[in-house]
Every structure is written in structure tokens, then in C-alpha cells.
Design an enzyme around this catalytic site. Sequence first.
Site, PDB file in Angstrom:
ATOM      1  N   GLU A   1     -27.366  64.675  39.000  1.00  0.00           N
ATOM      2  CA  GLU A   1     -26.307  64.038  38.409  1.00  0.00           C
ATOM      3  C   GLU A   1     -26.325  62.608  38.599  1.00  0.00           C
ATOM      4  O   GLU A   1     -26.484  62.364  39.943  1.00  0.00           O
ATOM      5  CB  GLU A   1     -25.028  64.513  38.566  1.00  0.00           C
TER       6      GLU A   1
ATOM      7  N   LYS B   1     -24.883  59.413  40.230  1.00  0.00           N
ATOM      8  CA  LYS B   1     -24.106  58.940  41.233  1.00  0.00           C
ATOM      9  C   LYS B   1     -23.176  57.869  41.100  1.00  0.00           C
ATOM     10  O   LYS B   1     -23.744  56.673  40.851  1.00  0.00           O
ATOM     11  CB  LYS B   1     -24.749  58.807  42.455  1.00  0.00           C
TER      12      LYS B   1
ATOM     13  N   ARG C   1     -13.768  58.622  44.680  1.00  0.00           N
ATOM     14  CA  ARG C   1     -13.553  60.067  44.347  1.00  0.00           C
ATOM     15  C   ARG C   1     -12.166  60.389  44.296  1.00  0.00           C
ATOM     16  O   ARG C   1     -11.616  60.179  45.273  1.00  0.00           O
ATOM     17  CB  ARG C   1     -14.276  60.639  45.603  1.00  0.00           C
TER      18      ARG C   1
HETATM   19  P1  ATP Z   1     -21.789  56.461  50.402  1.00  0.00           P
HETATM   20  O1  ATP Z   1     -21.495  56.192  51.723  1.00  0.00           O
HETATM   21  O2  ATP Z   1     -23.387  56.739  49.892  1.00  0.00           O
HETATM   22  O3  ATP Z   1     -20.968  55.820  49.285  1.00  0.00           O
HETATM   23  P2  ATP Z   1     -20.275  58.715  50.772  1.00  0.00           P
HETATM   24  O4  ATP Z   1     -20.304  58.710  52.236  1.00  0.00           O
HETATM   25  O5  ATP Z   1     -18.701  58.046  50.290  1.00  0.00           O
HETATM   26  O6  ATP Z   1     -21.259  57.976  49.894  1.00  0.00           O
HETATM   27  P3  ATP Z   1     -21.568  61.055  50.162  1.00  0.00           P
HETATM   28  O7  ATP Z   1     -21.349  62.464  50.432  1.00  0.00           O
HETATM   29  O8  ATP Z   1     -22.492  60.306  50.906  1.00  0.00           O
HETATM   30  O9  ATP Z   1     -20.119  59.894  50.367  1.00  0.00           O
HETATM   31  O10 ATP Z   1     -21.847  60.858  48.693  1.00  0.00           O
HETATM   32  C1  ATP Z   1     -21.363  61.638  47.671  1.00  0.00           C
HETATM   33  C2  ATP Z   1     -20.360  60.705  47.042  1.00  0.00           C
HETATM   34  O11 ATP Z   1     -20.720  60.374  45.982  1.00  0.00           O
HETATM   35  C3  ATP Z   1     -19.213  61.776  46.713  1.00  0.00           C
HETATM   36  O12 ATP Z   1     -18.253  61.722  47.627  1.00  0.00           O
HETATM   37  C4  ATP Z   1     -18.855  60.965  45.305  1.00  0.00           C
HETATM   38  O13 ATP Z   1     -17.685  59.930  45.738  1.00  0.00           O
HETATM   39  C5  ATP Z   1     -19.725  60.355  44.820  1.00  0.00           C
HETATM   40  N1  ATP Z   1     -20.249  60.866  43.358  1.00  0.00           N
HETATM   41  C6  ATP Z   1     -20.714  59.933  42.555  1.00  0.00           C
HETATM   42  N2  ATP Z   1     -20.887  60.769  41.473  1.00  0.00           N
HETATM   43  C7  ATP Z   1     -20.975  61.962  41.642  1.00  0.00           C
HETATM   44  C8  ATP Z   1     -21.397  63.019  41.394  1.00  0.00           C
HETATM   45  N3  ATP Z   1     -22.103  63.089  40.014  1.00  0.00           N
HETATM   46  N4  ATP Z   1     -21.517  64.435  42.195  1.00  0.00           N
HETATM   47  C9  ATP Z   1     -20.627  64.206  43.494  1.00  0.00           C
HETATM   48  N5  ATP Z   1     -20.835  63.047  43.816  1.00  0.00           N
HETATM   49  C10 ATP Z   1     -20.578  62.069  43.140  1.00  0.00           C
END
Ligand code: ATP
Length: 572
Positions: free
Chosen positions: A242, A244, A249
Site C-alpha cells: 500500500e 505509505k 496516523r
Molecule cells: P517513520 O518513522 O518511517 O515515519 P513511524 O516510525 O512513524 O514511521 P512505522 O511503523 O515505521 O512508523 O511506519 C508505519 C507508519 O506509516 C504508520 O504508523 C502510519 O502512520 C504510516 N502509514 C502511511 N500509510 C500507511 C498505510 N497504507 N498502511 C499502514 N501505515 C501507513
Amino acid sequence: MTFRRFVATLQEVEKASSRLAMVRLLAEAFRELPAEEVPLAVNLLQGRVAPEFEGLEFGVAEKEAAKALALALGRDEGEVVQEVKQKGDIGAVARERLPEQEGGLGLKHVYDELRAIAEDSGPGSQARKRERLARLLKAASPAEGAIILRIVTGRLRLGVGDATVLEALALAFLGDRAKKPLLERAYNLTSDLAHVAWLVMQGEEALRAVRLEVGKPVRMMLAERLPGPEQIMEKLGPHYAEHKYDGERVQVHYDGRRFWVYSRRLENITHQYPDLLQALAEVQSRPFIIEAEAVVTDPLTGEMRPFQNVLNRKVKHLTEELLEKYPIKGFVFEILFEDGEPLIELPYTQRRERLEKWFKPHERLALSVKRYVEDVRQLTEFFDESIEAGCEGLVCKKPDGVYEAGKRGFKWVKYKRGIAGKLSDTLDLVIVGAWLGRGKRAGSYGSLLAATYNPDEDRFETITKIGSGFSDEDLGRVLPQRLGPYRREERHPRVWSLLEPDVWFEPAQVVEVEAQEITLSPNHTCAFGVVKEGRGLALRFPRFVRYRDDKSPEEATSSAEVVEMYKNQWPS
Ligand code: ATP
């Protein structure tokens, strides 16, 4: 239990030399408490009177608390306010000035009074809060008064993490620390430690029976990282990827009448998204829990704007003007609950099917764009398309993966753009110490000691010293201001370090850091001995990128993730 006994426990916890000692001290105190007071104690020791997501704040600034102390002491307000300012620690002033007391306060009484202070609002509440606090202080011993004041001013900060509390509860009521996972599951579904405390006293069955509830945030599932498409295909096989999206979030709950929006840190941020909720209310009328990425779009072209734009909406009073200037679009990617039915145990494909049926088009809502990919070529093509579309990359999802509340695992893998000559992803690290600056940096910090989180041991393991990437403003003002409240004389018991910085901090502030590579190091404790005996992992050429206030210290990059990054940094 008397509040005095509780305060004595907190004092011992503050001095504990290891995490295990903290767990034992807390378990002992929990066992001594009458059942109805255990949940209250769990809240109090985190400096609260309700779970964080309820957003119930005391609303007592330090100056107001100092005035209450003056009232209790029968002294001049201005004088006490001045004394607190000079000492910089209201607790210390209370300890010095309050007289010893016979008898003592009951824990429940203190909790009830603090709760009443938090709940009081509206005209005249400031004065009422102050008077109530003064009455409480008047009956308190010096040590009790100090803790009460630290709680109401948000300065208790024992550094007792959720995992430590859960472990102590497991030890106290199930007789075994190893039963923590049972409690963790209940916590991940309800985000309410005091509620879990209540359940654990009913026994294991009660814990197992917990289900998610509309209105109570579910701790969010997170993605693991892998360096490139080959490793992702190898790990997941054919799967759904999907886009990103790069926004905030949000977890949106609706019970048919009322909405709640929760952030990554499970703060109640409902008031920040009136436009998103308006859109959802227009298309849905039955209860649900969904997750979406809230992205700011260009008001003229509708194009997505980068994450920083979301921050422009984070003001106390969101005006019409701001809503027009920074309109939101919600890209929905999860459904956790629909119409009375929890869906988190369903595999991804079935949840997604339910989500697609549930979804109705609206100009402020979209489904996350997905595609089934069967090989590296299809995956990279889709990745390029996602970047083209203004996204950060992809989140790759295992078709049979359930929604694992509160876990970071390989059921979701993120695939982001790498920068040449750098690690393909940044790390989110916790500041645990600092060296004082010299020369241009005199009076501030020269470099910071940063750590990863090891959830298995519930401890912070050092990985690097960071000195570059900070602006003069950061060094001169921002860092001392941000880190000052967390300063401590000694290493925090949950920090594992072989280095001895000039000052220590309670693990609290998370920062995003980029680096060139990960190397083996005898000086750092991150994943010590995992890759090589007698060696931990360290960062080469680390650079501060930004503060990550949306992450709690336990949400920092884990030591296990760094091991994966280390192994994958030179993909063949
Ligand atoms: P980063 O530090 O890379 O910004 P993060 O540490 O906040 O990410 P991660 O678990 O590393 O969080 O990456 C997943 C995050 O990506 C999710 O918490 C969500 O906020 C975001 N996201 C964006 N699009 C999607 C999607 N299609 N499905 C799931 N998560 C998504």
C-alpha cells in the site's frame, strides 16, 4: 494503605539500582494494597488520575501550586512563589517547609482530591483548585506534600514505564513475572493500565476475555523495516503493498453518536480533526474503529503536502482560516471494529475486504491505494509510482497477517526511499545522557548519548553520541529546555551504558537520527553480544534530524531492528 507508605515506595523506586528491583518494590506495594486501591495507585505512580487517553489534566501551573503551598503554610504568596522559582523544584520547597504530621493521609483520599482538582473546570476553577490543593497540603507530611506537588505540576517522572508496571502486576497477582504477556495483550487492546490492574486481580480468565471497546484506543500496530525489495519479497512472498502516506496516523472511533480521534501516542486529539470527522459523519452512521493517515492537501490543487503541514494545525484553537489553509484528507487503511464486531483477529485480506465494503467516497476521504505484487519487479514499479504520487514509499502487508495491537513485526514492512551513501532509514533514539559543551558550546551540551529500546529486557541500550545536526538555537536554548526536566544525578535503572556521560537523563525525549552506517563497537550496549561477542552496535556519522514528540521512549527504534539494519546494510 496510607499515602505515606505509598510515598515511601516511590522514594525507594527512585533510588532503585536496577529495573528488576523496581519491579519487586512495586509488586510488594501492590500486594499490600486493598484491591480497590490498586488501580488508583497504578494511575498515581504514573503521575495521573486517569488513563492518558482521557486527557484529564490537572491544569495547575507551578506558580498556582506555589500559591497553594503558601496558603497551606500561611505564608505570603509572593515569597513562596519566589522561593520555588529560586530552587527550581517545588517538591524540595515542600519538603523543607511543611511541618511533620501525626497519622497521615489515606491513598484513596489523596487520589479523590487530586481527581477533583483535575475535573474542576470553568469560571472560578483556578481558585477552587488552589484551595483544595492547599487543604490537602495542610494535612500532608513533607514527603507526602512533595509528591503531591510533583504529581499536580506534572513533575513526578519516576521513569516507571508501562512494561515495568505490567511486570510488577504479574508478579504481585499471578505470582510470576513471566506472565506479563497476558497483561500486555489486555493493555494493548484497552490502553488502560489501571483497568488491566483491576482485571489481573480477577485472575487470568478475566484478562483473556478482554476485547477492544469503542472509545478506548487500541495500541497501534507498527511496521518493521527492510532495506530493499529483494528482502521484502523474500520475507513476505507475494503480498499486498500500500502507498505509505506521510501525514499523521489517526485512530478514529465512533459509537454511533460520538467520535474520538487518537494519535500514535494515544493522546485524544479529537478536537484537531473537525473536518475529517465531518466527512466521516456524512458517510457513516454505524459504530466503527478505523485507522487512517491524515494528510494535509493543497486547497487549490488537492495535492498532498508533506508531514510538516500537519503541525500547522496543532494549535489550541483551530480556526476556520487554518482549516481552509490546511485542509485534511484521510487515507483510510485499517478497520478494527465494525458494527459490534471486532475485526483485528481476521487476516489482512479479509479486513481489507470489510474496509472496502465499509468505505464510501467523499472528497476528504480515500482508501489507501493498494496492489498485489508477486515479484521484485512489480514491487519496485509500485514503489516508484508511490513516490511519483507524493508518498514516502510503501507499507507491504502480509496477506494472512492479523492486526497485532501494540506490536512491531514483519506482518507489515515499510519500504522507504534510501539516500545514497546513507542508511536507507533513519532511527528514532532516546536521549539518556549528555556531555557538557566546551568552547562555542559552553553552558550547553556538546553531545548527547542516545539509545535504542530493547522491549524484551525493557531497557534502553546506548548506540551513539550525537553532536551534529543541531542548530545554535537547539544547543543554546531548546535542548537545555527540553532535557532539563529529565536530568538526574545517576544513571536511570532502565538505561544500560558502558559510557559515563557528564549528566544523565530519564529516558523521555525521542529524536530522529540519520547515519551513514552501523558498525560494531565495544563501547555501546545496543544488541550487545548479539552480532558478535563483546560488541554492541553503534552509528557512524550520526546526525540529528528532528524531535519526535509523537513517540514515547518505548516506541523508539528497537535494538532488534538495528540488528536487522546492520545485517541488511550492504544488500548483495
Ligand atoms: P517513520 O518513522 O518511517 O515515519 P513511524 O516510525 O512513524 O514511521 P512505522 O511503523 O515505521 O512508523 O511506519 C508505519 C507508519 O506509516 C504508520 O504508523 C502510519 O502512520 C504510516 N502509514 C502511511 N500509510 C500507511 C498505510 N497504507 N498502511 C499502514 N501505515 C501507513
